[in-house]
Write an enzyme that holds these catalytic residues in place. Structure first.
Site, PDB file in Angstrom:
ATOM      1  N   ASP A 182       5.004  33.886  16.091  1.00 57.46           N
ATOM      2  CA  ASP A 182       5.064  32.852  15.061  1.00 57.46           C
ATOM      3  C   ASP A 182       4.852  33.412  13.663  1.00 57.46           C
ATOM      4  OD1 ASP A 182       5.554  31.021  17.019  1.00 57.46           O
ATOM      5  OD2 ASP A 182       3.748  29.821  16.701  1.00 57.46           O
ATOM      6  N   SER A 200      -1.438  32.773  29.593  1.00 57.35           N
ATOM      7  CA  SER A 200      -2.602  32.199  28.939  1.00 57.35           C
ATOM      8  C   SER A 200      -3.068  33.000  27.730  1.00 57.35           C
ATOM      9  CB  SER A 200      -3.720  32.026  29.969  1.00 57.35           C
ATOM     10  OG  SER A 200      -4.569  30.980  29.571  1.00 57.35           O
ATOM     11  N   LYS A 244       1.089  28.923  30.726  1.00 62.85           N
ATOM     12  CA  LYS A 244      -0.182  28.263  31.010  1.00 62.85           C
ATOM     13  C   LYS A 244      -0.921  28.045  29.696  1.00 62.85           C
ATOM     14  CE  LYS A 244      -4.582  27.837  32.738  1.00 62.85           C
ATOM     15  NZ  LYS A 244      -5.894  28.048  32.114  1.00 62.85           N
TER      16      LYS A 244
END
Length: 432
Positions: free
Chosen positions: A326, A315, A340
């Protein structure tokens, strides 16, 4: 799970096995508590209304939600306990383990008070959607469960000899919790082998950030271990990075292994310390409304960074590691993360009970939806059972060259440090 300042929650599990103090005005019992006790249907309707307005899946798991309301309000309820049972039954129709009802006692025990001492065994668990088994998300460092060798992804098959098959998550929690100094035996299934772990419940202090410096041929490497995204984690991380910068570190290894998540704003706050510009995370509600959290051009360092992740990194950990990956700010080393990608809002209800509702999903900066998928590392390194046992038996080895995943992270970091030191303007920072 933890409630944020905005009521948004990021955590891989619904339960932390500790007994905690409850903080915040949102935990106070409503003045209408007596009214709800006398009229249980009002509580059922309150829950129904919250789901109707905010639940992420507008199809309500392909249920006619208005018919569900009629079904449950047409019944008679002798007391609040019958209403609680009906609410749980109603929520099961959604097929979402993260949307759950908590009676007043469960609601008080659910919150992690990150500023004080906790008591319990120190594991976070969830109920697997497919298998319905009770699964350990992660042990909390320096707790009885961690010291005993319980690991992320372990399955709890018995509690004090009682089978957990068909057991509700809250029932399991109530069996595992208890007074400090008392014992509980968990039967753990790992790779088809069952092992009994007898744990003594104790007080637990959670320090979200720990760090040290490892000396290497390319200079000092700052190792930072983040255990959870608590309210204090941001400030502790800021202080740690500032201190390590003043000590002349040449690069960083950030350890998010077995970090089950925590506060949404904490993950964004910490990401901004490493990323200078761009989107950190996007949250999307059921109407498709997108809210983006961005970096604020206030990164504390641009020095090379490698991040350690594993199946217990969930999470909020996935928000941070996904953003770093990224943006090509860091390479990820370890194993695939938990997966999650949902956000919950935790609400206090009229009688002092509580409701956690999935209200949004989050996406990484590149738009990846990692729910149930996880984030794959750039370089996969799996610890053997012997490696795990060695690290748990001597926790001082974690984050050192005796830690195989750390050692690999350093291999990745080493050439990046060399390249950074050759860059214009950085030569003066090189440690001789």
């Amino acid at each position: 799970m933890v409630m944020t300042k905005r009521g948004l929650v990021l955590g891989a599990t619904a339960v932390v096995l500790t007994t905690v103090a409850v903080t915040g005005a949102g935990m106070r019992l409503s003045q209408s508590q007596a009214f709800f006790q006398e009229s249980p249907k009002e509580l059922i309707d309150e829950v129904w209304q919250i789901i109707d307005r905010t639940y992420l899946d507008g199809t309500y798991n392909k249920n006619d939600w208005r018919s569900v309301r009629s079904e449950y309000l047409d019944r008679s309820y002798a007391d609040e306990k019958e209403a609680y049972k009906a609410i749980r039954e109603m929520l099961e129709k959604l097929g979402d383990p993260y949307t759950r009802f908590m009676d007043p006692s469960e609601f008080k025990n659910m919150q992690i008070d990150t500023s004080g001492e906790l008591s319990g065994v120190g594991i976070q668990i969830t109920k697997d959607e497919k298998t319905k088994q009770l699964v350990v998300v992660s042990p909390i460092e320096d707790t009885p469960a961690f010291k005993a060798g319980i690991l992320a992804q372990d399955i709890i098959v018995k509690i004090d000899g009682k089978s957990t098959e068909g057991m509700e998550l809250e029932d399991a929690v109530n069996m595992i919790r208890g007074k400090v100094g008392t014992k509980v035996t968990l039967t753990i299934q790992r790779k088809s082998q069952n092992t009994d772990y007898t744990l003594t419940r104790s007080k637990i202090e959670i320090h979200p950030v720990r760090s040290h410096i490892e000396t290497s041929p390319v200079g000092k490497v700052g190792y930072i271990r983040l255990n959870q995204f608590s309210a204090q984690a941001g400030q502790e991380m800021r202080d740690t990075i500032t201190k390590l910068e003043s000590q002349g570190v040449q690069g960083y290894i950030l350890d998010l292994r077995s970090n089950p998540g925590g506060l949404l704003y904490s993950s964004v706050e910490i990401a901004r310390m490493w990323i200078d510009d761009g989107v950190i995370v996007s949250t999307v509600d059921r109407k498709g409304v997108v809210e983006r959290q961005r970096a604020n051009n206030r990164a504390l360092t641009d020095k090379p960074l490698v991040v350690l992740v594993d199946g217990g990194s969930a999470s909020a950990s996935e928000i941070l590691s996904g953003a770093l990956q990224d943006h090509h700010r860091a390479e990820l080393v370890g194993t695939k993360t938990f997966g999650k990608g949902l956000v919950q809002s935790v609400r206090s209800l009229g009688d002092g009970s509580g409701l956690a509702v999935t209200i949004a999903k989050y996406l990484t900066p590149n738009g990846r939806d990692i729910n149930k998928e996880g984030i794959p590392p750039d370089i996969e390194v799996t610890l053997t059972e012997d490696d795990r046992k060695a690290l748990q038996q001597d926790r001082n080895k974690i984050g050192t060259f005796a830690d195989p995943q750390f050692a690999k992270a350093f291999e990745v970091l080493k050439p990046e440090i060399a390249n950074y030191q050759k860059s214009p303007g950085n030569q003066a920072t090189t440690t001789k």
